[in-house]
Write a protein that holds these residues in place. Structure first.
Motif, PDB file in Angstrom:
ATOM      1  N   VAL A 237      31.031 -16.649 -30.725  1.00 32.79           N
ATOM      2  CA  VAL A 237      31.369 -15.741 -29.623  1.00 32.79           C
ATOM      3  C   VAL A 237      30.132 -14.955 -29.180  1.00 32.79           C
ATOM      4  N   PHE A 238      29.313 -14.549 -30.146  1.00 33.10           N
ATOM      5  CA  PHE A 238      28.171 -13.698 -29.819  1.00 33.10           C
ATOM      6  C   PHE A 238      26.931 -14.469 -29.377  1.00 33.10           C
ATOM      7  N   THR A 239      26.929 -15.766 -29.591  1.00 26.04           N
ATOM      8  CA  THR A 239      25.752 -16.553 -29.224  1.00 26.04           C
ATOM      9  C   THR A 239      25.816 -16.918 -27.745  1.00 26.04           C
ATOM     10  N   PRO A 240      24.756 -16.656 -26.980  1.00 26.15           N
ATOM     11  CA  PRO A 240      24.784 -17.003 -25.562  1.00 26.15           C
ATOM     12  C   PRO A 240      24.984 -18.507 -25.373  1.00 26.15           C
ATOM     13  N   SER A 241      25.787 -18.875 -24.375  1.00 26.90           N
ATOM     14  CA  SER A 241      26.015 -20.293 -24.106  1.00 26.90           C
ATOM     15  C   SER A 241      24.800 -20.860 -23.381  1.00 26.90           C
ATOM     16  N   GLU A 242      24.721 -22.201 -23.339  1.00 35.86           N
ATOM     17  CA  GLU A 242      23.634 -22.867 -22.618  1.00 35.86           C
ATOM     18  C   GLU A 242      23.600 -22.388 -21.168  1.00 35.86           C
ATOM     19  N   LYS A 243      24.808 -22.240 -20.597  1.00 35.87           N
ATOM     20  CA  LYS A 243      24.925 -21.824 -19.201  1.00 35.87           C
ATOM     21  C   LYS A 243      24.342 -20.418 -19.013  1.00 35.87           C
ATOM     22  N   GLU A 244      24.660 -19.528 -19.944  1.00 38.79           N
ATOM     23  CA  GLU A 244      24.144 -18.158 -19.856  1.00 38.79           C
ATOM     24  C   GLU A 244      22.614 -18.150 -19.995  1.00 38.79           C
ATOM     25  N   ILE A 245      22.120 -18.989 -20.904  1.00 37.28           N
ATOM     26  CA  ILE A 245      20.669 -19.051 -21.120  1.00 37.28           C
ATOM     27  C   ILE A 245      19.965 -19.580 -19.865  1.00 37.28           C
ATOM     28  N   LYS A 246      20.526 -20.671 -19.293  1.00 41.25           N
ATOM     29  CA  LYS A 246      19.937 -21.255 -18.068  1.00 41.25           C
ATOM     30  C   LYS A 246      19.915 -20.233 -16.947  1.00 41.25           C
TER      31      LYS A 246
END
Lengths: 293, 92
Positions: A237-246
């Motif tokens: 839950v706390f780890t940023p998703s690939e989409k959020e990182i991009k």
């Protein structure tokens, strides 16, 4: 951004302090922090045995993560002895339960300072966090958070807190809504982390995930967990998703480009990018980098 | 229990733990260690060594120790011994 804010504490897992099998396996579940508990998890008659066992475990076993010890409150007959036995083993953090005043923190800070000097540990190398479990503690949350430079986080102890409010916990958590928000405000104002309470029903994954998503949206940095299964769920839950990182990378690229063009207004996909959005993007990337470590 | 001989226990019989009873005996009685372990053949001598080491570190030369091991690692044996000794001498 302060370096301390980059320390991941997504899942802080409690381990009963008088159980050798659990202490020696504590490091295998991938928790960001393990919290050896010599408070509620240990019977009054076994406090001496637990603090000795925890001392030896920290000193002799290698843990791949941060190691905290939840001591008994210093106003109980056990808290000061806990510190006396456990500090020489050099835990990373001391977690004080039921914190109600900044004075509690100052007393422990001083005891830790003396131990660091006595045992030759670097000054300030043992940190502290405090759990707010009463209305009175919440009223003093900022004072508690700023009482010592050792303080790295405030946590909320949900069960005790709602009992103090004279209510009980619901699945939705409305009874904790104001307390969580207030605790977060105090922690942020002090520049330290905010950690949510345990979710007691180990078999309700859906409820656990819903609560973890909620507290992440509120701004919390992590959650206390009691079951190893909850470690991975909380971390996801706390780890940023690939989409959020991009998206964060695109925001920063657009911002940089605008700076180079000396353009005052930056837009990405038709949305204006201003300082808070840039700050958030930087936070996402710093978080992602910390996760990859 | 006779005068001057204090006895105390620490630990449990759970897996990875060890249940230790320490009885402080009269000067000159020496050390007597009575050990039960599922890994007696492989680790019996080592467990005895750890028990003796903690007694010596605490300045105890006369004691009767009963240890029922359930696969404890050294850090646990040492912790349980220390707690049993502290309790026997009244520090626990």
């Amino acid at each position: 951004m302060k370096m301390e804010q980059l320390k991941l504490r997504r899942a802080m897992m409690f381990m009963p302090g008088n159980n050798p099998a659990m202490l020696q396996n504590a490091g295998i579940y991938g928790a960001d922090t393990v919290i050896f508990d010599v408070e509620d998890a240990v019977a009054v008659s076994e406090k001496d045995a637990a603090r000795q066992l925890v001392h030896n475990a920290i000193k002799r076993l290698q843990y791949p993560c941060e190691v905290a010890v939840r001591i008994n409150h210093i106003q109980t007959p056990f808290g000061l002895d806990d510190l006396k036995v456990i500090l020489p083993a050099k835990p990373d953090l001391i977690r004080l339960p039921k914190a109600e005043t900044g004075q509690d923190i100052k007393i422990i800070d001083e005891i830790i300072g003396e131990a660091e000097a006595k045992y030759g540990f670097a000054a300030g190398s043992i940190g502290m966090m405090a759990a707010i479990e009463t209305a009175k503690g919440l009223m003093h949350a900022y004072e508690i958070a700023t009482a010592s430079p050792r303080m790295v986080a405030l946590a909320i102890g949900g069960e005790d807190f709602v009992a103090d409010l004279k209510t009980s916990r619901s699945r939705e958590g409305w009874e904790l809504f104001v307390a969580r928000s207030q605790l977060l405000l105090a922690a942020r104002a002090a520049g330290i982390q905010a950690i949510d309470s345990v979710f007691a029903n180990a078999n309700d994954d859906e409820g656990f995930l819903a609560e973890t998503r909620l507290i992440k949206e509120l701004g919390f940095d992590g959650k206390s967990v009691i079951n190893p299964r909850q470690v991975r769920m909380a971390q996801e839950v706390f780890t940023p998703s690939e989409k959020e990182i991009k998206n964060a990378e695109r925001v920063l690229a657009a911002y940089k480009e605008a700076l180079e063009r000396k353009s005052g207004v930056v837009a990405l996909d038709g949305k204006m990018i201003d300082t808070p959005i840039v700050t958030r993007a930087e936070r996402v990337l710093a978080y992602a980098a910390a996760v990859r470590k | 229990m006779s005068e001057g001989r204090r006895e105390a226990q620490a630990g449990t019989l759970e897996s990875a733990d060890i249940l230790i009873t320490v009885a402080l005996t009269e000067p000159g009685a020496g050390l007597q260690i009575d050990l039960v372990s599922p890994t007696m053949k492989q680790y019996g001598a080592m467990i005895r060594q750890v028990i003796e080491k903690v007694l010596t570190a605490n300045g105890i030369a006369d004691a009767m120790v009963h240890a029922n091991d359930k696969g404890a690692l050294d850090y646990t044996i040492e912790a349980r011994m220390q707690t049993a000794i502290d309790r026997a001498v009244g520090k626990g």
